[in-house]
Design an enzyme around this catalytic site. Sequence first.
Site, mmCIF file in Angstrom:
data_model
loop_
_atom_site.group_PDB
_atom_site.id
_atom_site.type_symbol
_atom_site.label_atom_id
_atom_site.label_comp_id
_atom_site.label_asym_id
_atom_site.label_seq_id
_atom_site.Cartn_x
_atom_site.Cartn_y
_atom_site.Cartn_z
ATOM 1 N N ARG A 54 0.849 -1.206 0.000
ATOM 2 C CA ARG A 54 0.000 0.000 0.000
ATOM 3 C C ARG A 54 0.873 1.241 0.000
ATOM 4 O O ARG A 54 0.593 2.220 -0.666
ATOM 5 C CB ARG A 54 -0.899 -0.001 1.230
ATOM 6 C CG ARG A 54 -2.069 -0.942 1.046
ATOM 7 C CD ARG A 54 -3.007 -0.882 2.212
ATOM 8 N NE ARG A 54 -3.647 0.414 2.296
ATOM 9 C CZ ARG A 54 -4.355 0.807 3.342
ATOM 10 N NH1 ARG A 54 -4.502 0.018 4.384
ATOM 11 N NH2 ARG A 54 -4.936 1.991 3.356
ATOM 12 N N LYS A 152 -6.314 -15.860 8.377
ATOM 13 C CA LYS A 152 -7.107 -15.537 9.540
ATOM 14 C C LYS A 152 -6.708 -14.162 10.092
ATOM 15 O O LYS A 152 -5.623 -13.707 9.772
ATOM 16 C CB LYS A 152 -6.956 -16.616 10.609
ATOM 17 C CG LYS A 152 -5.526 -16.757 11.128
ATOM 18 C CD LYS A 152 -5.451 -17.664 12.300
ATOM 19 C CE LYS A 152 -5.821 -16.894 13.548
ATOM 20 N NZ LYS A 152 -5.013 -17.257 14.727
ATOM 21 N N HIS A 182 -2.841 -22.961 9.349
ATOM 22 C CA HIS A 182 -1.512 -23.546 9.116
ATOM 23 C C HIS A 182 -1.300 -24.834 9.913
ATOM 24 O O HIS A 182 -0.438 -25.629 9.572
ATOM 25 C CB HIS A 182 -0.397 -22.527 9.353
ATOM 26 C CG HIS A 182 -0.095 -22.235 10.782
ATOM 27 N ND1 HIS A 182 -0.869 -21.414 11.546
ATOM 28 C CD2 HIS A 182 0.902 -22.657 11.595
ATOM 29 C CE1 HIS A 182 -0.357 -21.344 12.769
ATOM 30 N NE2 HIS A 182 0.719 -22.091 12.829
ATOM 31 N N LYS A 186 0.899 -28.960 9.110
ATOM 32 C CA LYS A 186 1.994 -29.542 9.905
ATOM 33 C C LYS A 186 2.076 -31.044 9.648
ATOM 34 O O LYS A 186 1.037 -31.711 9.570
ATOM 35 C CB LYS A 186 1.769 -29.273 11.399
ATOM 36 C CG LYS A 186 1.964 -27.801 11.787
ATOM 37 C CD LYS A 186 1.807 -27.600 13.275
ATOM 38 C CE LYS A 186 1.744 -26.129 13.636
ATOM 39 N NZ LYS A 186 2.986 -25.543 14.081
ATOM 40 N N GLU A 220 2.191 -22.240 24.489
ATOM 41 C CA GLU A 220 3.223 -21.383 23.894
ATOM 42 C C GLU A 220 3.978 -20.667 25.000
ATOM 43 O O GLU A 220 3.371 -20.252 25.991
ATOM 44 C CB GLU A 220 2.585 -20.331 23.003
ATOM 45 C CG GLU A 220 1.847 -20.897 21.821
ATOM 46 C CD GLU A 220 1.317 -19.782 20.931
ATOM 47 O OE1 GLU A 220 2.074 -19.326 20.074
ATOM 48 O OE2 GLU A 220 0.165 -19.363 21.127
ATOM 49 N N ASP A 239 -8.419 -16.988 18.936
ATOM 50 C CA ASP A 239 -7.145 -17.029 18.213
ATOM 51 C C ASP A 239 -6.665 -18.465 17.973
ATOM 52 O O ASP A 239 -6.062 -18.755 16.948
ATOM 53 C CB ASP A 239 -6.087 -16.264 19.038
ATOM 54 C CG ASP A 239 -4.748 -16.165 18.320
ATOM 55 O OD1 ASP A 239 -4.738 -15.763 17.145
ATOM 56 O OD2 ASP A 239 -3.714 -16.493 18.936
ATOM 57 N N HIS A 244 -7.286 -23.765 15.174
ATOM 58 C CA HIS A 244 -6.291 -24.842 15.271
ATOM 59 C C HIS A 244 -6.759 -26.016 16.138
ATOM 60 O O HIS A 244 -6.687 -27.169 15.724
ATOM 61 C CB HIS A 244 -4.975 -24.307 15.821
ATOM 62 C CG HIS A 244 -4.464 -23.086 15.104
ATOM 63 N ND1 HIS A 244 -4.615 -22.903 13.754
ATOM 64 C CD2 HIS A 244 -3.800 -21.991 15.548
ATOM 65 C CE1 HIS A 244 -4.056 -21.756 13.401
ATOM 66 N NE2 HIS A 244 -3.567 -21.184 14.466
ATOM 67 N N LYS A 343 -0.844 -18.672 26.293
ATOM 68 C CA LYS A 343 0.401 -17.955 25.995
ATOM 69 C C LYS A 343 1.194 -17.833 27.285
ATOM 70 O O LYS A 343 0.635 -17.921 28.378
ATOM 71 C CB LYS A 343 0.076 -16.559 25.462
ATOM 72 C CG LYS A 343 -0.633 -16.616 24.108
ATOM 73 C CD LYS A 343 -0.003 -15.674 23.120
ATOM 74 C CE LYS A 343 -0.676 -15.726 21.766
ATOM 75 N NZ LYS A 343 0.068 -16.492 20.772
HETATM 76 C C1 BG6 Z 1 -1.475 -18.335 15.122
HETATM 77 C C2 BG6 Z 1 -1.932 -17.486 16.282
HETATM 78 O O1 BG6 Z 1 -2.569 -18.717 14.330
HETATM 79 O O2 BG6 Z 1 -0.825 -19.503 15.618
HETATM 80 C C3 BG6 Z 1 -0.751 -17.105 17.163
HETATM 81 O O3 BG6 Z 1 -2.559 -16.310 15.795
HETATM 82 C C4 BG6 Z 1 -0.011 -18.351 17.579
HETATM 83 O O4 BG6 Z 1 -1.192 -16.367 18.297
HETATM 84 C C5 BG6 Z 1 0.328 -19.226 16.397
HETATM 85 O O5 BG6 Z 1 1.177 -17.932 18.239
HETATM 86 C C6 BG6 Z 1 0.916 -20.554 16.848
HETATM 87 O O6 BG6 Z 1 1.416 -21.261 15.752
HETATM 88 P P1 BG6 Z 1 2.606 -22.329 15.918
HETATM 89 O O7 BG6 Z 1 2.732 -22.941 14.572
HETATM 90 O O8 BG6 Z 1 3.804 -21.546 16.353
HETATM 91 O O9 BG6 Z 1 2.135 -23.266 16.978
#
Ligand code: BG6
Length: 496
Positions: A54, A152, A182, A186, A220, A239, A244, A343
């Site tokens: 942009r 997302k 994503h 994996k 995490e 999130d 996931h 987190k």
């Molecule tokens: C993302 C979230 O989709 O996945 C993040 O928005 C998160 O907050 C991340 O940290 C975790 O992905 P991975 O592959 O590191 O487990």
Amino acid sequence: MGQTLKTSKTIKPFNAVIFGGDGDLALRKIYPALFHRFVDNQINCEFTIFAITRSTKKHSEFYSTLGAFIEQSIDYELDRNKIDIFLKKIELVNIPTHSEVDYLPLKVELEKTATFQNIFYLSTPADAFGDISDMLKKCNLINPKSKVVLEKPLGFSLASSQAIHAKISRSFSENQIYRIDHYLGKETVQNLMVLRFANHLFEHSWSSDHIECVQITVAESLGVESRGDYYDHSGALLDMVQNHLLQLLCLIAMEPPAKLEADFVRNEKLKVLNSLRLMDEKSVVTDTVKGQYTRGKVFENQVPSYLEDIGKYESGTDTFVAIKAFIDNWRWKNTPFYLRTGKRMAKRYSEIVIHFKSVRHNLFPSQGEIPGNRLIMRLQPEERIELVQMTKLPGPGGYRYKPISLKLDYMDSFHERFPEAYERLIIDVLRGDQTLFMRQDELEAAWIWIESIADSWKKAEKKNVLYEAGSWGPGDSVMEKDHAWSKLRENEDKEI
Ligand code: BG6
């Protein structure tokens, strides 16, 4: 080499048009993924990548930043000249506003290769999706071969996700839309399909008749980093769980699809999502925990609290969530699925544990209760599968036994490089395979369940339990009466 899940289709010439082309996600994930598939010769057709920005960017600055990100992503022996060859495939295009005149340079470029498939990758906030896709349509850049990839968050509620879909579907049909999660790219997650459907051993015990509970943990150690603005509107439930963790749950719980084709797989996942027992004001009190991290130590380093991270005095956002979920169908009646994510936890650690029931009759009563077998699928930090079984301790001292693991360590068993999740997913987009992408009806079913939790939290005025950064979060405070939940500790405490 094992067999691949799908017959490999060659990739046809393409243009990848990346909106948000100078953004963090594009630099960290999208370009490196394309690069690694290119140097691996999997992308061996003609192609051009258009990085759409942009704000005006200096060419030299953009290419040197991009080169550095690609360099960082290389974890194997590689001729660095390949980076320069790849960078020549990327064109920087500045589109400051969503107007026909600003889209003209892109149109001119894409019309030079009118027979190529155009992949429009929207790595921008979702509120730009409508304007971008309307303009692409207006400029006649979309044809039946075109595809759109969406990142997302696809909304913050059922209504907002439907609103996003309504805008996108003015220009693209469902079979052109690729919604990225994503986690589905994996390796270990894909291995779930093979483990379940290519091994006779598990199928007969894969139900509430034999399984006491299933536990899914995605922990995490990182905090919210620089994403405070986004995260404070989202929280762990939206999130992580909405996408996931629910996708993992679907792969574990779904019935075998009739064929390994996108809609067959997605129909089965949809049935699972539709069978999730909705939460209400009562069950959110007993069966969920929400928490928020305070200051603490992670790996010996002092780290700030969530409120300090986002620069606010108060916030009701959950950075931890634990849920006891039920799937009301024939296979899973009354088997709890425990979902837990947070987190700033003690370490980065993700796994799925299937707890089998104990044997029907104890032949060794002097040894106490016989623990059930456990199948552990570890996703992070290392990828590993373990089957924990009772084994006799050697020696003449009678039947003494202890749990011993049969281990499949991916790293030991396979010496190929493990592609990043985005590599697999982007290749699937190029090949037109939607199996690992969520369909809109799946997304809506997930939202209905998530909203039953979020709305009931509000009605019940459920508060966050504070937990110290670097701990395992407050899951136990509500779940400890559940035998199985507390057993999770056995795995956490192991040195990994
Ligand atoms: C993302 C979230 O989709 O996945 C993040 O928005 C998160 O907050 C991340 O940290 C975790 O992905 P991975 O592959 O590191 O487990």
